[in-house]
Design a protein around this motif. Structure first.
Motif, PDB file in Angstrom:
ATOM      1  N   GLN A  77      -3.434  -4.787 -13.766  1.00  0.00           N
ATOM      2  CA  GLN A  77      -4.112  -5.880 -14.472  1.00  0.00           C
ATOM      3  C   GLN A  77      -5.334  -6.377 -13.706  1.00  0.00           C
ATOM      4  O   GLN A  77      -6.334  -6.805 -14.306  1.00  0.00           O
ATOM      5  CB  GLN A  77      -3.143  -7.043 -14.690  1.00  0.00           C
ATOM      6  N   LYS A  78      -5.277  -6.305 -12.379  1.00  0.00           N
ATOM      7  CA  LYS A  78      -6.344  -6.870 -11.556  1.00  0.00           C
ATOM      8  C   LYS A  78      -7.493  -5.900 -11.331  1.00  0.00           C
ATOM      9  O   LYS A  78      -8.651  -6.307 -11.234  1.00  0.00           O
ATOM     10  CB  LYS A  78      -5.787  -7.312 -10.199  1.00  0.00           C
ATOM     11  N   LYS A  79      -7.168  -4.613 -11.215  1.00  0.00           N
ATOM     12  CA  LYS A  79      -8.182  -3.639 -10.825  1.00  0.00           C
ATOM     13  C   LYS A  79      -8.681  -2.835 -12.016  1.00  0.00           C
ATOM     14  O   LYS A  79      -7.904  -2.266 -12.766  1.00  0.00           O
ATOM     15  CB  LYS A  79      -7.614  -2.692  -9.769  1.00  0.00           C
ATOM     16  N   LYS A  80     -10.000  -2.830 -12.162  1.00  0.00           N
ATOM     17  CA  LYS A  80     -10.593  -1.977 -13.175  1.00  0.00           C
ATOM     18  C   LYS A  80     -10.551  -0.522 -12.696  1.00  0.00           C
ATOM     19  O   LYS A  80     -10.771  -0.238 -11.529  1.00  0.00           O
ATOM     20  CB  LYS A  80     -12.042  -2.387 -13.448  1.00  0.00           C
ATOM     21  N   GLY A  81     -10.311   0.369 -13.579  1.00  0.00           N
ATOM     22  CA  GLY A  81     -10.264   1.782 -13.217  1.00  0.00           C
ATOM     23  C   GLY A  81      -9.005   2.166 -12.467  1.00  0.00           C
ATOM     24  O   GLY A  81      -8.947   3.247 -11.871  1.00  0.00           O
ATOM     25  N   TYR A  82      -8.010   1.245 -12.467  1.00  0.00           N
ATOM     26  CA  TYR A  82      -6.752   1.549 -11.771  1.00  0.00           C
ATOM     27  C   TYR A  82      -6.088   2.757 -12.421  1.00  0.00           C
ATOM     28  O   TYR A  82      -5.936   2.821 -13.654  1.00  0.00           O
ATOM     29  CB  TYR A  82      -5.831   0.330 -11.831  1.00  0.00           C
ATOM     30  N   LYS A  83      -5.684   3.700 -11.606  1.00  0.00           N
ATOM     31  CA  LYS A  83      -5.030   4.904 -12.128  1.00  0.00           C
ATOM     32  C   LYS A  83      -3.532   4.866 -11.855  1.00  0.00           C
ATOM     33  O   LYS A  83      -2.717   4.920 -12.764  1.00  0.00           O
ATOM     34  CB  LYS A  83      -5.662   6.145 -11.507  1.00  0.00           C
ATOM     35  N   ASN A  84      -3.202   4.771 -10.604  1.00  0.00           N
ATOM     36  CA  ASN A  84      -1.789   4.661 -10.214  1.00  0.00           C
ATOM     37  C   ASN A  84      -1.708   4.263  -8.746  1.00  0.00           C
ATOM     38  O   ASN A  84      -2.732   4.195  -8.065  1.00  0.00           O
ATOM     39  CB  ASN A  84      -1.023   5.966 -10.469  1.00  0.00           C
ATOM     40  N   SER A  85      -0.481   4.004  -8.303  1.00  0.00           N
ATOM     41  CA  SER A  85      -0.291   3.659  -6.885  1.00  0.00           C
ATOM     42  C   SER A  85       0.376   4.796  -6.117  1.00  0.00           C
ATOM     43  O   SER A  85       0.960   4.593  -5.064  1.00  0.00           O
ATOM     44  CB  SER A  85       0.575   2.393  -6.780  1.00  0.00           C
ATOM     45  N   GLY A  86       0.291   5.951  -6.688  1.00  0.00           N
ATOM     46  CA  GLY A  86       0.894   7.125  -6.067  1.00  0.00           C
ATOM     47  C   GLY A  86       1.634   7.960  -7.095  1.00  0.00           C
ATOM     48  O   GLY A  86       1.857   7.521  -8.226  1.00  0.00           O
ATOM     49  N   VAL A  87       1.956   9.172  -6.711  1.00  0.00           N
ATOM     50  CA  VAL A  87       2.640  10.105  -7.610  1.00  0.00           C
ATOM     51  C   VAL A  87       3.926  10.586  -6.941  1.00  0.00           C
ATOM     52  O   VAL A  87       3.913  10.993  -5.779  1.00  0.00           O
ATOM     53  CB  VAL A  87       1.738  11.316  -7.952  1.00  0.00           C
ATOM     54  N   VAL A  88       5.025  10.484  -7.674  1.00  0.00           N
ATOM     55  CA  VAL A  88       6.302  11.022  -7.198  1.00  0.00           C
ATOM     56  C   VAL A  88       6.502  12.405  -7.810  1.00  0.00           C
ATOM     57  O   VAL A  88       6.435  12.554  -9.039  1.00  0.00           O
ATOM     58  CB  VAL A  88       7.486  10.103  -7.568  1.00  0.00           C
ATOM     59  N   SER A  89       6.708  13.367  -6.948  1.00  0.00           N
ATOM     60  CA  SER A  89       6.886  14.748  -7.393  1.00  0.00           C
ATOM     61  C   SER A  89       8.347  15.144  -7.190  1.00  0.00           C
ATOM     62  O   SER A  89       8.829  15.178  -6.056  1.00  0.00           O
ATOM     63  CB  SER A  89       5.959  15.685  -6.598  1.00  0.00           C
ATOM     64  N   VAL A  90       9.046  15.413  -8.277  1.00  0.00           N
ATOM     65  CA  VAL A  90      10.449  15.839  -8.211  1.00  0.00           C
ATOM     66  C   VAL A  90      10.470  17.365  -8.200  1.00  0.00           C
ATOM     67  O   VAL A  90      10.113  18.011  -9.195  1.00  0.00           O
ATOM     68  CB  VAL A  90      11.266  15.287  -9.402  1.00  0.00           C
TER      69      VAL A  90
END
Length: 363
Positions: A77-90
């Motif tokens: 909500q705060k950051k424009k262009g926010y994509k993700n905070s990391g990717v979990v790979s199973v």
């Protein structure tokens, strides 16, 4: 909760979760996964969240991982262009059917019990009331009490109720040579006794015919049962499991050889139950029991799994018979399941009932 410390790109170790706990057995039920930055004071910071299903997780394979973006809604909500905070790979997720001890028994696995009885001189002269082999006017002694208490339970798991029964550490007729593995019924071609009653009767008949001597060697009878268990492994099925019940006063002479024999047997469908009678020092017996860490052979080789359960009989002398049997057999179901699981062997006839604890394992 699975934690990897001091790592910005953590790789979690494989773990198992009961499928019922994870999603109630519903493969399409949504599963919420939260990922945090761990803090020692407990104020963990949320990194991100993703949702999935077991159906989606099972798409993961060693060649094609399943990837999920961790989303932190506040940052989104705060950051424009926010994509993700990391990717979990199973990397891998499998649903594994875990069989219970009861599944194997009901599925046709036969538990074969062999009884070994200590006839060494440290037990005392059987004619003396101080001897552990002295049969009282009431017709009992500690050996007989132990055989009855445990045998009445174990015979329910032995399909044919025919028990090979051996003695060790005595001079036996007609040559009076010391034997570390002689049939209680003196019939090497057929050492089987019919039920626990047969073992008790063979013991009563055998006792006055032998001379208690020594030394106290466990390894010959362990190796004997191990040879039979080894033959059973050629079938590559979960049809046979072998249990050696040793009743002893606790003094052991061939400790190193016994350690080696147990380490060897740990790779076979076999368990060893040791019941200590009398008031001797049972330190050696407790050492053989792998509860404090896997047993090592003198060569340094480590047991594949813990297969020894030691129980001091004197702790149960004033307790109900069932209490001793329960303690003696406490580890056996897990040992049976562990062996067949390690070797990926299913019950001979897969029970119709579902296992009590199916699991999903993820990597």
């Amino acid at each position: 909760i699975f934690v990897v410390k001091n790592n910005l790109n953590p790789t979690w170790k494989p773990f198992r979760i009961p499928l019922q706990s994870l999603c109630g057995g519903d493969m399409d039920k949504h599963i919420k996964v939260e990922c945090y930055d761990y803090d020692n004071d407990g104020s963990h910071d949320l990194i991100g969240i993703f949702e999935t299903t077991m159906t989606r997780l099972q798409e993961a394979s060693r060649t094609s991982p399943a990837e999920f973006e961790c989303i932190n809604s506040k940052k989104q909500q705060k950051k424009k262009g926010y994509k993700n905070s990391g990717v979990v790979s199973v990397k891998l997720c499998q649903v594994v059917k875990e069989y219970t001890f009861l599944d194997y028994i009901m599925g046709g696995c036969q538990i074969n019990f062999t009884v070994g009885i200590d006839f060494t001189g440290s037990n005392g002269d059987p004619k003396s009331p101080q001897s552990l082999h002295y049969i009282s006017p009431q017709g009992v002694n500690e050996y007989l009490s132990a055989i009855w208490s445990v045998g009445m339970v174990i015979q329910d798991y032995d399909s044919d109720k025919m028990f090979p029964a051996f003695g060790f550490g005595a001079q036996i007729p007609p040559t009076w040579q010391v034997s570390h593995e002689f049939p209680l019924n003196f019939n090497p071609a057929n050492p089987f006794c019919a039920g626990i009653e047969g073992v008790v009767e063979a013991y009563r008949v055998c006792l006055p015919q032998v001379k208690l001597y020594g030394p106290t060697n466990f390894s010959p009878i362990i190796n004997n049962v191990a040879r039979v268990a080894m033959q059973a492994t050629q079938q590559k099925t979960a049809t046979q499991y072998f249990v050696l019940l040793i009743i002893t006063d606790g003094v052991i002479t061939d400790l190193d050889q016994t350690r080696s024999a147990i380490v060897n047997a740990s790779r076979l469908p076999m368990s060893i139950i040791i019941i200590g009678v009398g008031g001797a020092d049972f330190t050696a017996m407790e050492f053989l029991d792998g509860d404090d860490g896997r047993l090592r052979a003198p060569t340094g080789e480590t047991a594949a799994r813990d297969i020894v359960q030691f129980v001091p009989f004197r702790q149960f002398q004033n307790a109900p018979r069932e209490a001793l049997a329960q303690s003696v057999l406490a580890e056996l179901p897990g040992q049976v399941v562990s062996y067949f699981s390690i070797h990926k062997l299913k019950p001979p006839h897969d029970p119709e009932s579902q296992p009590s604890a199916p699991s999903a394992s993820a990597l």
